[in-house]
Design a protein around this motif. Structure first.
Motif, mmCIF file in Angstrom:
data_model
loop_
_atom_site.group_PDB
_atom_site.id
_atom_site.type_symbol
_atom_site.label_atom_id
_atom_site.label_comp_id
_atom_site.label_asym_id
_atom_site.label_seq_id
_atom_site.Cartn_x
_atom_site.Cartn_y
_atom_site.Cartn_z
ATOM 1 N N PRO A 34 43.414 38.115 51.318
ATOM 2 C CA PRO A 34 43.366 39.041 50.190
ATOM 3 C C PRO A 34 43.573 40.455 50.681
ATOM 4 C CG PRO A 34 41.154 38.398 50.825
ATOM 5 C CD PRO A 34 42.096 37.568 51.665
ATOM 6 N N PRO A 35 43.866 41.375 49.756
ATOM 7 C CA PRO A 35 44.024 42.769 50.153
ATOM 8 C C PRO A 35 42.754 43.283 50.814
ATOM 9 C CG PRO A 35 44.788 42.420 47.914
ATOM 10 C CD PRO A 35 44.092 41.168 48.331
ATOM 11 N N PRO A 36 42.879 44.189 51.750
ATOM 12 C CA PRO A 36 41.698 44.706 52.446
ATOM 13 C C PRO A 36 40.676 45.266 51.464
ATOM 14 C CG PRO A 36 43.712 45.437 53.538
ATOM 15 C CD PRO A 36 44.126 44.769 52.265
ATOM 16 N N GLY A 37 39.433 44.839 51.612
ATOM 17 C CA GLY A 37 38.367 45.347 50.777
ATOM 18 C C GLY A 37 38.379 44.842 49.359
ATOM 19 N N ALA A 38 39.200 43.827 49.052
ATOM 20 C CA ALA A 38 39.288 43.343 47.676
ATOM 21 C C ALA A 38 37.984 42.680 47.267
ATOM 22 C CB ALA A 38 40.434 42.357 47.548
ATOM 23 N N GLN A 39 37.570 42.932 46.053
ATOM 24 C CA GLN A 39 36.400 42.309 45.470
ATOM 25 C C GLN A 39 36.845 41.508 44.252
ATOM 26 O OE1 GLN A 39 33.366 42.635 46.926
ATOM 27 N NE2 GLN A 39 34.371 43.855 48.514
ATOM 28 N N GLY A 40 35.983 40.648 43.751
ATOM 29 C CA GLY A 40 36.300 39.901 42.548
ATOM 30 C C GLY A 40 36.442 38.429 42.829
ATOM 31 N N SER A 41 36.529 37.661 41.754
ATOM 32 C CA SER A 41 36.572 36.211 41.841
ATOM 33 C C SER A 41 37.560 35.671 40.822
ATOM 34 C CB SER A 41 35.178 35.632 41.571
ATOM 35 O OG SER A 41 35.232 34.229 41.412
ATOM 36 N N CYS A 42 38.066 34.454 41.062
ATOM 37 C CA CYS A 42 38.962 33.781 40.130
ATOM 38 C C CYS A 42 38.218 32.853 39.176
ATOM 39 C CB CYS A 42 40.022 32.994 40.890
ATOM 40 S SG CYS A 42 41.294 34.043 41.645
ATOM 41 N N SER A 43 36.901 32.883 39.190
ATOM 42 C CA SER A 43 36.127 32.086 38.243
ATOM 43 C C SER A 43 36.492 32.483 36.814
ATOM 44 C CB SER A 43 34.631 32.287 38.473
ATOM 45 O OG SER A 43 33.883 31.604 37.490
ATOM 46 N N GLN A 44 37.049 31.543 36.049
ATOM 47 C CA GLN A 44 37.492 31.759 34.661
ATOM 48 C C GLN A 44 38.552 32.860 34.546
ATOM 49 O OE1 GLN A 44 33.648 32.347 32.651
ATOM 50 N NE2 GLN A 44 33.756 30.212 31.967
ATOM 51 N N ARG A 45 39.316 33.101 35.624
ATOM 52 C CA ARG A 45 40.334 34.150 35.610
ATOM 53 C C ARG A 45 41.709 33.651 36.055
ATOM 54 N NH1 ARG A 45 39.982 38.087 39.336
ATOM 55 N NH2 ARG A 45 41.589 39.212 38.198
ATOM 56 N N CYS A 46 41.915 32.368 36.136
ATOM 57 C CA CYS A 46 43.189 31.861 36.635
ATOM 58 C C CYS A 46 44.339 32.342 35.761
ATOM 59 C CB CYS A 46 43.159 30.337 36.693
ATOM 60 S SG CYS A 46 41.982 29.705 37.911
ATOM 61 N N GLY A 47 45.371 32.871 36.414
ATOM 62 C CA GLY A 47 46.512 33.443 35.715
ATOM 63 C C GLY A 47 46.412 34.930 35.477
ATOM 64 N N ASP A 48 45.266 35.532 35.791
ATOM 65 C CA ASP A 48 45.033 36.957 35.540
ATOM 66 C C ASP A 48 45.525 37.779 36.734
ATOM 67 O OD1 ASP A 48 44.165 39.404 34.712
ATOM 68 O OD2 ASP A 48 42.026 38.914 34.712
ATOM 69 N N GLN A 49 46.315 38.820 36.439
ATOM 70 C CA GLN A 49 46.815 39.711 37.489
ATOM 71 C C GLN A 49 46.026 41.003 37.595
ATOM 72 O OE1 GLN A 49 50.995 39.488 35.918
ATOM 73 N NE2 GLN A 49 51.488 39.552 38.086
ATOM 74 N N SER A 50 45.173 41.294 36.630
ATOM 75 C CA SER A 50 44.467 42.569 36.618
ATOM 76 C C SER A 50 43.320 42.555 37.624
ATOM 77 C CB SER A 50 43.931 42.852 35.213
ATOM 78 O OG SER A 50 42.981 41.874 34.827
ATOM 79 N N GLY A 51 42.745 43.728 37.837
ATOM 80 C CA GLY A 51 41.626 43.835 38.753
ATOM 81 C C GLY A 51 42.069 44.100 40.175
ATOM 82 N N PRO A 52 41.108 44.208 41.062
ATOM 83 C CA PRO A 52 41.413 44.552 42.458
ATOM 84 C C PRO A 52 42.073 43.423 43.237
ATOM 85 C CG PRO A 52 39.073 44.101 42.202
ATOM 86 C CD PRO A 52 39.654 44.099 40.821
ATOM 87 N N CYS A 53 41.987 42.179 42.739
ATOM 88 C CA CYS A 53 42.689 41.064 43.362
ATOM 89 C C CYS A 53 43.226 40.167 42.267
ATOM 90 C CB CYS A 53 41.783 40.295 44.330
ATOM 91 S SG CYS A 53 40.329 39.534 43.559
ATOM 92 N N SER A 54 44.211 39.366 42.592
ATOM 93 C CA SER A 54 44.963 38.605 41.593
ATOM 94 C C SER A 54 44.617 37.124 41.643
ATOM 95 C CB SER A 54 46.467 38.784 41.828
ATOM 96 O OG SER A 54 47.220 37.961 40.962
ATOM 97 N N CYS A 55 44.659 36.485 40.455
ATOM 98 C CA CYS A 55 44.503 35.035 40.324
ATOM 99 C C CYS A 55 45.754 34.422 39.721
ATOM 100 C CB CYS A 55 43.286 34.700 39.459
ATOM 101 S SG CYS A 55 41.729 35.386 40.082
ATOM 102 N N HIS A 56 46.875 35.138 39.840
ATOM 103 C CA HIS A 56 48.158 34.710 39.307
ATOM 104 C C HIS A 56 48.945 33.991 40.399
ATOM 105 C CE1 HIS A 56 52.239 35.155 37.598
ATOM 106 N NE2 HIS A 56 51.611 35.167 36.444
ATOM 107 N N PRO A 57 49.779 33.006 40.047
ATOM 108 C CA PRO A 57 50.524 32.281 41.094
ATOM 109 C C PRO A 57 51.363 33.161 42.006
ATOM 110 C CG PRO A 57 50.691 31.111 39.003
ATOM 111 C CD PRO A 57 50.007 32.408 38.712
ATOM 112 N N THR A 58 51.797 34.331 41.528
ATOM 113 C CA THR A 58 52.613 35.208 42.364
ATOM 114 C C THR A 58 51.833 35.867 43.488
ATOM 115 O OG1 THR A 58 52.231 37.027 40.810
ATOM 116 C CG2 THR A 58 54.232 35.722 40.490
ATOM 117 N N CYS A 59 50.519 35.757 43.460
ATOM 118 C CA CYS A 59 49.715 36.501 44.435
ATOM 119 C C CYS A 59 49.889 35.986 45.856
ATOM 120 C CB CYS A 59 48.239 36.488 44.046
ATOM 121 S SG CYS A 59 47.402 34.891 44.297
#
Length: 604
Positions: A34-59
């Motif tokens: 993940p990006p350095p210092g990224a926070q956050g989780s993909c719990s209930q966020r699959c497909g989401d690109q917003s936030g400090p880290c991504s849960c989208h397939p392009t990530c």
């Protein structure tokens, strides 16, 4: 009478639960970056690109994934099975060695099956009876249904599309078809591949099937109520528009057989064998509606009684007298274009362009052109198609592009790379998709428009077929479909370039796009300084409406101009607010107005 279902119709795999220690976090397989210092989780966020880290397939290609993406955005194997259910699949990259709670798998937020954890700690789900084909979202609970933070996609397919190893075989099909008629009796035999089942003993259940509600051409509310071993399953009621099919029969020399001439003539169907959205209502259930409305009626009249003339009289053949062939346009080579009205031209631009835009159905086809890289890394001066993206109204977005390595096609669905290891034919939202021999992709849209994208040398070739209703409703590099080749080079301003337009004029027709918004690109001085003023032309894709995928540093950097600023610096690019804070990938809400900088004076 019950249809001869494949084995997956009749033979469900066992479902079992397991118990063990509670509270252990599932193991993740394989390190992520993940990006350095990224926070956050993909719990209930699959497909989401917003936030400090991504849960989208392009990530994955952009190195911007949340650290727990494989814990919550699930990959499964196998990923497909019959819509009749009973298929056991394993959740990849998820291990639960000491479970205490039950596993619940929820499909479409309403249909639940009980999963299990095997002796190796792998989590399993079992697909349910669905009565529809296509990609079915599912969520996973590992706390007996209290929460469903994990999600994935199951591909439900027409029963005929499952692998041969899963299908049962009717011994002496004619005996099955005529069973119960005079002179036809005795035992019926059904065989299947025992190695496809995990148990030596199986339970065979005989089900009846019926569809209730009126099937008509107008809007209608209907329900399908197939009895099940546990009682009657009430299926949701919806409004729908009737879709039918056609059985076409031909002689050896290709002549169509008509019911007026032969009892083996072509007949119309009330229910198409593939079914059609919204499914789950008569006569739209894949396979089963066609059997009820068309096959059984044929059996009653033509196989079980000498009344075939009645069937043929009620279902006369539709001949080809009213058929209007679709119009064809294409793009191929380096690249050459043939418009719907037959105009030929060559356009060597490098960038992303509108191949076709039809407001009638909001059909959009966009392409990317690039130069070819030689064996020693040198760049050819000519260009060719390397990616094609298609969407119609609110359908899925399908993109076909050159993959890594020579002669490789890659297909993406909504920016996610598809696997065709199990299925070469997919029923998607608003379209059907099929892949042949790995080098040709066909897309059929609900408007009856169709595309075929194939490999041709180092580049892609695309052919587009449009029915007659699109007349006067198209624009883009494939011209204006109106039976008048003289106006194929029509600009958005209304100006028409002559058929004898110079190469420079054709370059502008394809490449130029409108000037920047007020305040320049993103409202920055850098944007105003970097913008190249131009007239408004139809060819270039504007980034706000791009259908193409940017899932690598090469694509994200190479196809967003000015990201690196005038100095080509990543840091300077970030400073212009064209980057999401905390990640290096560009913000989709801050795209610049044109996808590529073009030279109006090329040496081509």
């Amino acid at each position: 009478m019950v249809a001869p279902f494949p084995a997956s119709f009749l033979l469900g795999l066992p479902v079992r639960g397991s118990r063990g220690e509670r509270g252990r976090r599932p193991a993740r397989c394989g390190p992520l970056r993940p990006p350095p210092g990224a926070q956050g989780s993909c719990s209930q966020r699959c497909g989401d690109q917003s936030g400090p880290c991504s849960c989208h397939p392009t990530c994955f290609g952009l190195a911007s994934c949340c650290a727990d993406i494989r814990d919550f955005c699930l990959e499964i194997s196998p990923y497909s099975g019959s819509m009749m259910g009973g298929k056991d699949f394993v959740v990849q990259n998820l291990n639960w060695p000491n479970p205490t709670d039950s596993v619940i798998c929820s499909f479409k937020d309403s249909i639940q099956t009980r999963g299990h954890v095997d002796a190796s700690g792998r989590v399993h789900c079992v697909s349910p009876l669905l009565y529809e084909s296509g990609r079915i979202p599912f969520t996973l609970s590992m706390d007996n249904g209290r929460s469903f933070p994990r999600s994935g996609t199951w591909l439900s397919v027409h029963p005929s599309k499952v692998s041969d190893s899963e299908k049962s075989q009717l011994v002496n099909e004619t005996h099955w078809q005529y069973y119960g008629t005079p002179g036809t009796q005795g035992n019926l035999t059904l065989t299947w591949n025992t190695s496809a089942l995990p148990s030596d003993a199986v339970t065979i259940e005989l089900w009846g099937y019926e569809e209730t509600g009126e099937a008509s051409r107008g809007p209608s509310a209907a329900g399908v109520k197939p009895p099940t071993p546990a009682g009657s399953l009430e299926m949701g009621e919806r409004r729908f528009q009737y879709d039918s099919g056609q059985q076409c029969c031909y002689t050896a020399d290709g002549t169509q057989l008509l019911t007026a001439d032969s009892t083996g003539g072509s007949t119309p169907d009330r229910g198409h064998d593939w079914g059609s959205p919204p499914y789950r209502v008569p006569p739209r259930v894949p396979g089963l509606s066609h059997w009820i409305y068309d096959v059984i009626s044929f059996y009653h009249c033509c196989l079980w009684a000498p009344e075939c003339f009645r069937y043929m009289n009620r279902r006369p053949s539709s001949d080809c007298r009213s058929y209007r062939p679709p119009r064809l346009a294409s793009a191929f080579g380096d690249p050459h274009f043939v418009t719907f009205d037959g105009t030929n031209f060559t356009f060597n631009g490098r960038g992303e362009y509108v191949l076709l835009d039809a407001a009638l159905t909001d059909l959009r086809v966009q392409v990317r052109t690039q130069t070819r890289t030689g064996s020693e890394g040198s760049q050819d001066r000519g260009t060719g198609l390397t990616a094609v993206a298609i969407q119609e109204a609110n359908s899925d977005v399908v993109e076909v592009r050159l993959g890594e390595g020579a002669g490789v096609l890659q297909v993406l669905l909504n920016q996610e790379v598809l696997s065709f290891a199990e299925q070469s034919w997919m029923d998607l939202k608003g379209m059907f998709l099929s892949v042949a021999a790995g080098d040709r992709v066909s897309v059929m849209l609900t408007s009856e428009a169709g595309l075929e994208i194939s490999l041709q040398g180092p580049f892609l070739s695309v052919a587009v077929l449009l029915p007659e209703k699109f007349l006067t409703h198209t624009r883009g590099l494939l011209g204006t479909l109106n039976n008048n080749p003289a106006d194929d080079f029509t600009l958005r301003s209304g100006e028409v370039l002559p058929p004898s337009a110079s190469s420079r004029e054709l370059f502008q027709f394809g490449a130029d796009c409108k000037g920047p918004p007020a305040g320049g690109e993103g409202g920055t001085a850098l944007g105003r300084a970097r913008w190249r003023p131009a007239a408004v032309f139809p060819g270039a894709v504007q980034n706000a409406s791009s259908l193409l995928t940017y899932d690598s540093k090469f694509l994200a950097w190479g196809w967003w101009p000015w990201l690196g600023s005038a100095t080509g610096s990543y840091a300077a690019g970030r400073a212009t607010h064209m980057w999401n804070p905390g990640t290096w990938y560009p913000s989709f809400s801050s795209r610049v107005p044109c996808s590529v900088t073009e030279d109006p004076n090329p040496e081509l």
